[in-house]
Design a protein around this motif. Structure first.
Motif, PDB file in Angstrom:
ATOM      1  N   THR A  83      21.439  30.832  50.018  1.00 34.32           N
ATOM      2  CA  THR A  83      21.733  30.383  48.657  1.00 34.32           C
ATOM      3  C   THR A  83      23.236  30.310  48.393  1.00 34.32           C
ATOM      4  OG1 THR A  83      21.437  32.681  48.051  1.00 34.32           O
ATOM      5  CG2 THR A  83      19.601  31.208  47.579  1.00 34.32           C
ATOM      6  N   LEU A 139      13.340  23.721  37.923  1.00 34.33           N
ATOM      7  CA  LEU A 139      14.584  24.263  37.369  1.00 34.33           C
ATOM      8  C   LEU A 139      15.635  23.166  37.212  1.00 34.33           C
ATOM      9  CD1 LEU A 139      14.769  27.508  39.542  1.00 34.33           C
ATOM     10  CD2 LEU A 139      13.676  27.197  37.318  1.00 34.33           C
ATOM     11  N   ALA A 151      17.374  34.869  51.068  1.00 33.53           N
ATOM     12  CA  ALA A 151      17.692  34.620  49.657  1.00 33.53           C
ATOM     13  C   ALA A 151      19.158  34.905  49.386  1.00 33.53           C
ATOM     14  CB  ALA A 151      16.812  35.494  48.757  1.00 33.53           C
ATOM     15  N   GLY A 152      19.720  35.862  50.110  1.00 35.54           N
ATOM     16  CA  GLY A 152      21.104  36.263  49.839  1.00 35.54           C
ATOM     17  C   GLY A 152      22.137  35.454  50.586  1.00 35.54           C
ATOM     18  N   ARG A 205       4.414  29.181  39.062  1.00 37.27           N
ATOM     19  CA  ARG A 205       3.939  30.114  38.037  1.00 37.27           C
ATOM     20  C   ARG A 205       2.443  29.897  37.826  1.00 37.27           C
ATOM     21  NH1 ARG A 205       8.303  32.116  38.795  1.00 37.27           N
ATOM     22  NH2 ARG A 205       9.825  32.767  37.223  1.00 37.27           N
ATOM     23  N   CYS A 233      16.000  35.806  39.704  1.00 33.65           N
ATOM     24  CA  CYS A 233      16.746  36.244  40.892  1.00 33.65           C
ATOM     25  C   CYS A 233      17.322  37.653  40.768  1.00 33.65           C
ATOM     26  CB  CYS A 233      17.862  35.252  41.178  1.00 33.65           C
ATOM     27  SG  CYS A 233      18.829  35.723  42.608  1.00 33.65           S
ATOM     28  N   HIS A 273      10.569  37.761  37.350  1.00 36.19           N
ATOM     29  CA  HIS A 273      10.887  37.519  38.763  1.00 36.19           C
ATOM     30  C   HIS A 273      12.158  36.706  38.947  1.00 36.19           C
ATOM     31  CE1 HIS A 273       7.711  39.578  40.818  1.00 36.19           C
ATOM     32  NE2 HIS A 273       6.874  39.157  39.884  1.00 36.19           N
ATOM     33  N   GLY A 298      19.374  38.879  42.930  1.00 39.63           N
ATOM     34  CA  GLY A 298      20.742  38.937  43.465  1.00 39.63           C
ATOM     35  C   GLY A 298      21.773  38.231  42.607  1.00 39.63           C
ATOM     36  N   ALA A 346      19.110  28.308  36.757  1.00 40.43           N
ATOM     37  CA  ALA A 346      19.275  28.176  38.219  1.00 40.43           C
ATOM     38  C   ALA A 346      18.806  29.429  38.952  1.00 40.43           C
ATOM     39  CB  ALA A 346      20.725  27.888  38.570  1.00 40.43           C
ATOM     40  N   PHE A 347      18.766  30.580  38.261  1.00 36.61           N
ATOM     41  CA  PHE A 347      18.276  31.817  38.870  1.00 36.61           C
ATOM     42  C   PHE A 347      16.813  32.074  38.488  1.00 36.61           C
ATOM     43  CE2 PHE A 347      22.920  32.965  38.762  1.00 36.61           C
ATOM     44  CZ  PHE A 347      23.082  33.093  40.144  1.00 36.61           C
ATOM     45  N   GLY A 348      16.134  31.097  37.935  1.00 39.09           N
ATOM     46  CA  GLY A 348      14.756  31.278  37.502  1.00 39.09           C
ATOM     47  C   GLY A 348      14.713  31.891  36.115  1.00 39.09           C
ATOM     48  N   PHE A 349      13.519  32.396  35.756  1.00 35.45           N
ATOM     49  CA  PHE A 349      13.326  32.887  34.399  1.00 35.45           C
ATOM     50  C   PHE A 349      12.222  33.939  34.403  1.00 35.45           C
ATOM     51  CE2 PHE A 349      11.686  32.621  30.045  1.00 35.45           C
ATOM     52  CZ  PHE A 349      12.871  32.674  29.342  1.00 35.45           C
ATOM     53  N   MET A 370      25.612  27.072  48.034  1.00 35.52           N
ATOM     54  CA  MET A 370      26.280  26.856  46.733  1.00 35.52           C
ATOM     55  C   MET A 370      27.789  26.697  46.930  1.00 35.52           C
ATOM     56  SD  MET A 370      25.251  26.378  43.688  1.00 35.52           S
ATOM     57  CE  MET A 370      26.662  26.835  42.708  1.00 35.52           C
ATOM     58  N   ALA A 382      25.549  37.085  43.561  1.00 37.95           N
ATOM     59  CA  ALA A 382      25.800  35.647  43.772  1.00 37.95           C
ATOM     60  C   ALA A 382      26.955  35.169  42.887  1.00 37.95           C
ATOM     61  CB  ALA A 382      24.533  34.851  43.464  1.00 37.95           C
TER      62      ALA A 382
HETATM   63  C1  HEM Z   1      23.592  30.940  44.137  1.00 35.42           C
HETATM   64  C2  HEM Z   1      22.833  31.887  44.574  1.00 35.42           C
HETATM   65  C3  HEM Z   1      21.384  32.082  44.236  1.00 35.42           C
HETATM   66  C4  HEM Z   1      20.499  31.287  43.548  1.00 35.42           C
HETATM   67  C5  HEM Z   1      20.767  29.929  42.883  1.00 35.42           C
HETATM   68  C6  HEM Z   1      19.227  31.981  43.529  1.00 35.42           C
HETATM   69  C7  HEM Z   1      18.079  31.504  42.909  1.00 35.42           C
HETATM   70  C8  HEM Z   1      16.875  32.179  42.866  1.00 35.42           C
HETATM   71  C9  HEM Z   1      15.681  31.684  42.204  1.00 35.42           C
HETATM   72  C10 HEM Z   1      15.558  30.359  41.451  1.00 35.42           C
HETATM   73  C11 HEM Z   1      14.716  32.614  42.369  1.00 35.42           C
HETATM   74  C12 HEM Z   1      13.256  32.529  41.836  1.00 35.42           C
HETATM   75  C13 HEM Z   1      13.234  33.130  40.449  1.00 35.42           C
HETATM   76  C14 HEM Z   1      11.969  32.907  39.681  1.00 35.42           C
HETATM   77  O1  HEM Z   1      10.885  32.798  40.267  1.00 35.42           O
HETATM   78  O2  HEM Z   1      12.045  32.868  38.411  1.00 35.42           O
HETATM   79  C15 HEM Z   1      15.290  33.707  43.124  1.00 35.42           C
HETATM   80  C16 HEM Z   1      14.619  34.863  43.482  1.00 35.42           C
HETATM   81  C17 HEM Z   1      15.147  35.850  44.258  1.00 35.42           C
HETATM   82  N1  HEM Z   1      16.439  35.960  44.719  1.00 35.42           N
HETATM   83 FE1  HEM Z   1      17.927  34.615  44.399  1.00 35.42          FE
HETATM   84  N2  HEM Z   1      19.350  33.169  44.196  1.00 35.42           N
HETATM   85  C18 HEM Z   1      20.657  33.282  44.639  1.00 35.42           C
HETATM   86  C19 HEM Z   1      21.203  34.348  45.350  1.00 35.42           C
HETATM   87  C20 HEM Z   1      20.534  35.482  45.723  1.00 35.42           C
HETATM   88  C21 HEM Z   1      21.135  36.628  46.387  1.00 35.42           C
HETATM   89  C22 HEM Z   1      22.617  36.739  46.735  1.00 35.42           C
HETATM   90  C23 HEM Z   1      20.138  37.516  46.630  1.00 35.42           C
HETATM   91  C24 HEM Z   1      20.126  38.881  47.273  1.00 35.42           C
HETATM   92  C25 HEM Z   1      21.139  39.490  47.760  1.00 35.42           C
HETATM   93  C26 HEM Z   1      18.913  36.954  46.074  1.00 35.42           C
HETATM   94  C27 HEM Z   1      17.683  37.567  46.108  1.00 35.42           C
HETATM   95  C28 HEM Z   1      16.549  37.101  45.475  1.00 35.42           C
HETATM   96  C29 HEM Z   1      15.273  37.783  45.495  1.00 35.42           C
HETATM   97  C30 HEM Z   1      14.950  39.094  46.226  1.00 35.42           C
HETATM   98  C31 HEM Z   1      14.387  37.016  44.720  1.00 35.42           C
HETATM   99  C32 HEM Z   1      12.910  37.307  44.405  1.00 35.42           C
HETATM  100  C33 HEM Z   1      12.821  38.038  43.078  1.00 35.42           C
HETATM  101  C34 HEM Z   1      11.388  38.291  42.650  1.00 35.42           C
HETATM  102  O3  HEM Z   1      10.471  37.554  43.041  1.00 35.42           O
HETATM  103  O4  HEM Z   1      11.167  39.245  41.869  1.00 35.42           O
HETATM  104  N3  HEM Z   1      19.203  35.720  45.536  1.00 35.42           N
HETATM  105  N4  HEM Z   1      16.619  33.422  43.410  1.00 35.42           N
END
Ligand code: HEM
Length: 211
Positions: free
Chosen positions: A49, A120, A45-46, A97, A160, A158, A162, A152-155, A53, A166
């Motif tokens: 993504t 999204l 995820a980290g 969801r 994002c 849960h 990170g 873009a990071f969800g809503f 991007m 990011a």
């Molecule tokens: C441009 C960069 C990124 C984008 C567009 C992005 C996007 C997303 C999206 C759409 C989700 C799902 C959210 C949802 O279900 O509502 C998510 C979840 C998550 N992201 Fe990112 N992400 C990015 C970078 C990162 C980074 C840098 C990290 C960690 C260092 C990270 C860690 C996570 C984790 C752990 C989840 C799960 C959260 C949960 O389920 O509670 N992401 N991300």
């Protein structure tokens, strides 16, 4: 292998530090499998993504040099990154969801227990939200647009975890790249670029550049 370690009791090694993996590893209420899975999640995820991007944003900005020029103003960089996150929406398969109660949405009834995929990218291209007066439609890039309401990071709970990291990575990488390499250009024809349409995280397989 993970199974044979037999959960928390089987762990050994150097004392944990202050980092997130050490702190996870020190917990007794998680199994080795859970800790490893969380580590893999953080890595994928980290890394996937932000790497995708940065590449996608660079390819887009090389097509729109007048937009890229905006990155020279440090005050414009955070807003520019929000617009790139909105338009490129790399989690393009949507997020799953489950309805916990009956919900009516856009005239359709979603019953408690039904699963839905929230797209999204569709939400992020909604002209009612982003095609505001003085700006082009939501399918176009406009780094001067107010894109802060993108998903873009969800809503919800849960969304994002990170996102601050990011945002920092994207702001630093893109502003530095276009400042340090003003002659940056594609090293192949645009048509030769291969996109990761089949991957969970949208992006580019490679971005050959020269300067
Ligand atoms: C441009 C960069 C990124 C984008 C567009 C992005 C996007 C997303 C999206 C759409 C989700 C799902 C959210 C949802 O279900 O509502 C998510 C979840 C998550 N992201 Fe990112 N992400 C990015 C970078 C990162 C980074 C840098 C990290 C960690 C260092 C990270 C860690 C996570 C984790 C752990 C989840 C799960 C959260 C949960 O389920 O509670 N992401 N991300």
């Amino acid at each position: 292998m993970l199974d044979t370690l037999g959960g928390a009791a089987g762990r050994s090694g150097p004392a944990p530090g202050e980092d997130i993996l050490s702190r996870l590893a020190a917990r007794d209420d998680l199994t080795v499998r859970e800790i490893a899975a969380t580590g893999v999640l953080l890595l994928v995820a980290g890394h996937e993504t932000t790497a995708n991007m940065i590449a996608l944003s660079t390819a887009l900005l090389l097509r729109h040099p007048e937009q890229a020029a905006r990155l020279a103003d440090p005050a414009a960089v955070p807003g520019a990154v929000e617009e790139l996150l909105r338009l490129l929406t790399i989690v393009h398969t949507g997020v799953p969801r489950l309805a916990v109660e009956d919900v009516e949405l856009g005239g359709a009834l979603i019953r408690a227990g039904d699963g839905v995929m929230a797209m999204l990218s569709t939400a992020n291209r909604d002209d009612r939200l982003f095609g505001t007066e003085g700006h082009p439609g939501a399918d176009e890039v406009d780094l001067a647009r107010d894109a802060r309401r993108h998903v873009a990071f969800g809503f919800g709970v849960h969304q994002c975890l990170g996102q601050p990291l990011a945002r920092a990575e994207l702001q630093i990488a893109l502003a530095t790249l276009f400042r340090r390499l003003p002659g940056l250009r594609l090293a192949v024809a645009r048509e030769a670029l291969e996109f990761r349409a089949d991957a969970l995280i949208y992006g580019l397989r490679a971005l050959p550049v020269a300067w």
